[in-house]
Design a protein around this motif. Sequence first.
Motif, PDB file in Angstrom:
ATOM      1  N   TYR A 157      39.685  33.483  42.043  1.00 23.78           N
ATOM      2  CA  TYR A 157      39.805  33.978  43.414  1.00 23.78           C
ATOM      3  C   TYR A 157      41.096  34.760  43.617  1.00 23.78           C
ATOM      4  CZ  TYR A 157      35.910  30.910  44.410  1.00 23.78           C
ATOM      5  OH  TYR A 157      34.679  30.303  44.394  1.00 23.78           O
ATOM      6  N   THR A 158      42.192  34.267  43.040  1.00 26.43           N
ATOM      7  CA  THR A 158      43.448  35.011  43.198  1.00 26.43           C
ATOM      8  C   THR A 158      43.385  36.322  42.421  1.00 26.43           C
ATOM      9  OG1 THR A 158      44.346  33.657  41.441  1.00 26.43           O
ATOM     10  CG2 THR A 158      44.952  33.049  43.669  1.00 26.43           C
ATOM     11  N   ARG A 200      48.027  37.944  35.222  1.00 30.30           N
ATOM     12  CA  ARG A 200      49.002  36.896  35.517  1.00 30.30           C
ATOM     13  C   ARG A 200      48.509  35.838  36.491  1.00 30.30           C
ATOM     14  NH1 ARG A 200      54.995  37.330  37.148  1.00 30.30           N
ATOM     15  NH2 ARG A 200      54.450  35.132  37.287  1.00 30.30           N
ATOM     16  N   LEU A 201      47.652  36.229  37.443  1.00 24.76           N
ATOM     17  CA  LEU A 201      47.286  35.281  38.498  1.00 24.76           C
ATOM     18  C   LEU A 201      46.436  34.156  37.918  1.00 24.76           C
ATOM     19  CD1 LEU A 201      46.699  37.859  41.313  1.00 24.76           C
ATOM     20  CD2 LEU A 201      48.518  36.187  41.166  1.00 24.76           C
ATOM     21  N   PRO A 202      46.530  32.961  38.512  1.00 25.35           N
ATOM     22  CA  PRO A 202      45.999  31.766  37.852  1.00 25.35           C
ATOM     23  C   PRO A 202      44.480  31.579  37.850  1.00 25.35           C
ATOM     24  CG  PRO A 202      47.060  31.185  39.929  1.00 25.35           C
ATOM     25  CD  PRO A 202      47.356  32.630  39.694  1.00 25.35           C
ATOM     26  N   VAL A 249      50.491  47.456  38.439  1.00 24.60           N
ATOM     27  CA  VAL A 249      50.749  46.139  39.022  1.00 24.60           C
ATOM     28  C   VAL A 249      49.442  45.388  39.249  1.00 24.60           C
ATOM     29  CG1 VAL A 249      51.591  44.955  41.074  1.00 24.60           C
ATOM     30  CG2 VAL A 249      52.958  46.750  40.050  1.00 24.60           C
ATOM     31  N   GLY A 250      48.389  46.122  39.694  1.00 21.99           N
ATOM     32  CA  GLY A 250      47.093  45.483  39.877  1.00 21.99           C
ATOM     33  C   GLY A 250      46.570  44.910  38.570  1.00 21.99           C
ATOM     34  N   ILE A 262      53.036  39.591  42.764  1.00 18.28           N
ATOM     35  CA  ILE A 262      52.486  39.577  41.407  1.00 18.28           C
ATOM     36  C   ILE A 262      53.622  39.613  40.385  1.00 18.28           C
ATOM     37  CG2 ILE A 262      51.226  41.013  39.742  1.00 18.28           C
ATOM     38  CD1 ILE A 262      49.281  41.709  41.989  1.00 18.28           C
ATOM     39  N   VAL A 291      42.519  26.948  41.298  1.00 19.54           N
ATOM     40  CA  VAL A 291      43.740  26.265  40.831  1.00 19.54           C
ATOM     41  C   VAL A 291      43.962  25.026  41.679  1.00 19.54           C
ATOM     42  CG1 VAL A 291      45.293  27.815  39.627  1.00 19.54           C
ATOM     43  CG2 VAL A 291      44.896  28.132  42.046  1.00 19.54           C
ATOM     44  N   ILE A 293      48.428  44.036  35.963  1.00 20.70           N
ATOM     45  CA  ILE A 293      49.267  42.886  35.607  1.00 20.70           C
ATOM     46  C   ILE A 293      48.826  41.657  36.393  1.00 20.70           C
ATOM     47  CG2 ILE A 293      51.624  41.952  35.701  1.00 20.70           C
ATOM     48  CD1 ILE A 293      52.621  44.798  35.207  1.00 20.70           C
ATOM     49  N   GLY A 294      48.503  41.888  37.682  1.00 18.00           N
ATOM     50  CA  GLY A 294      48.035  40.785  38.515  1.00 18.00           C
ATOM     51  C   GLY A 294      46.774  40.151  37.947  1.00 18.00           C
ATOM     52  N   LEU A 335      40.901  38.210  42.179  1.00 21.31           N
ATOM     53  CA  LEU A 335      40.175  39.183  42.986  1.00 21.31           C
ATOM     54  C   LEU A 335      41.132  40.096  43.741  1.00 21.31           C
ATOM     55  CD1 LEU A 335      37.271  37.482  44.952  1.00 21.31           C
ATOM     56  CD2 LEU A 335      37.141  39.474  43.508  1.00 21.31           C
ATOM     57  N   HIS A 336      42.299  39.552  44.108  1.00 25.64           N
ATOM     58  CA  HIS A 336      43.225  40.314  44.946  1.00 25.64           C
ATOM     59  C   HIS A 336      43.849  41.489  44.193  1.00 25.64           C
ATOM     60  CE1 HIS A 336      43.261  37.531  48.358  1.00 25.64           C
ATOM     61  NE2 HIS A 336      43.069  36.602  47.451  1.00 25.64           N
ATOM     62  N   GLY A 337      44.226  41.247  42.943  1.00 22.73           N
ATOM     63  CA  GLY A 337      44.929  42.283  42.174  1.00 22.73           C
ATOM     64  C   GLY A 337      44.194  43.616  42.152  1.00 22.73           C
ATOM     65  N   LEU A 355      45.824  35.013  49.290  1.00 17.85           N
ATOM     66  CA  LEU A 355      46.538  34.909  48.020  1.00 17.85           C
ATOM     67  C   LEU A 355      47.768  34.029  48.180  1.00 17.85           C
ATOM     68  CD1 LEU A 355      46.889  35.790  45.121  1.00 17.85           C
ATOM     69  CD2 LEU A 355      47.984  37.848  45.900  1.00 17.85           C
TER      70      LEU A 355
END
Lengths: 162, 110
Positions: free
Chosen positions: B34-35, B29-31, B22-23, A84, B100, B25-26, B37-39, A137
């Motif tokens: 679905y991505t 930041r993530l595009p 960090v979660g 991340i 994406v 921020i994720g 969801l991970h943070g 991911l």
Amino acid sequence: MFDRLSFPQPWLSLVLFTTWQILSDGVSGGSAVLGFILAWLIPQMTHGFWPERPAFVKTWRMPWYILRVLNDIIAASFSVAWLILSPRKPQPAFISYPLKLEHPLAISILASTISLTPGTVSADVSDDNKTLLIHALDSSSDEEIIDAIFNRYEKPLMEMFQ
Amino acid sequence: MSPFAEYAISALLLFGGAFTLVGAIGLARLPDFYTRLHGPTKATTVGVGAIMLSSVIYFSAIGEGIGISEVLITVFLLMTAPVSANMLAKAAMHIGVETVKDTKGKPWEQ
């Protein structure tokens, strides 16, 4: 009419009763009565949703499995945190994972494990219970992820449920 | 409270806070959906786990018995987080949320 008064899942009832005692800050008369009612009522209400009991489950292997999953969660969290924060773009992927497990409970444990370990989320199970759709991911190779899931999680689960 | 317990609690709080950050921020930041969801689902497992552990140490150190309720919170969280992530992913697939461009593979239609 007497099956209405029984405990269809004695273990679930025991867990519910104990959990209620812990939640209510110490055992007292009231908490024991309410815990007893909950231990009877909740299994009765959810009875229809439970899959049939597996023929044989080697429960003593479960603590090892949980330790392994906890260990993997911590290890993989660091890699996801790094991903991340790093400027590199991740390479997301949908992966179809061929399931070898057959029991519904085993499949749902595997799917939950996949979702809990950072970097992968299980998105769906096919209608025939043969394939699991996973969103990763960052996947450089799908085979690598499939192999890792099979060796680390599915194999021990297969041993537990068959 | 012993200084050792204080250091351990502070370290765990910082560690858990950092992971939760960090979660978050994720999430920003993530595009795509679905991505993203991970943070948050991951931050809860390790971040909240560390914060719960510090709470267990604190209440043990001031002598109110070991905090079993914190362990229960962690267990409930670990049991519900995958289910909610799964429901979110399923709902997104159902209404056909865009992914994406460089995503490998496709969600199913069934």
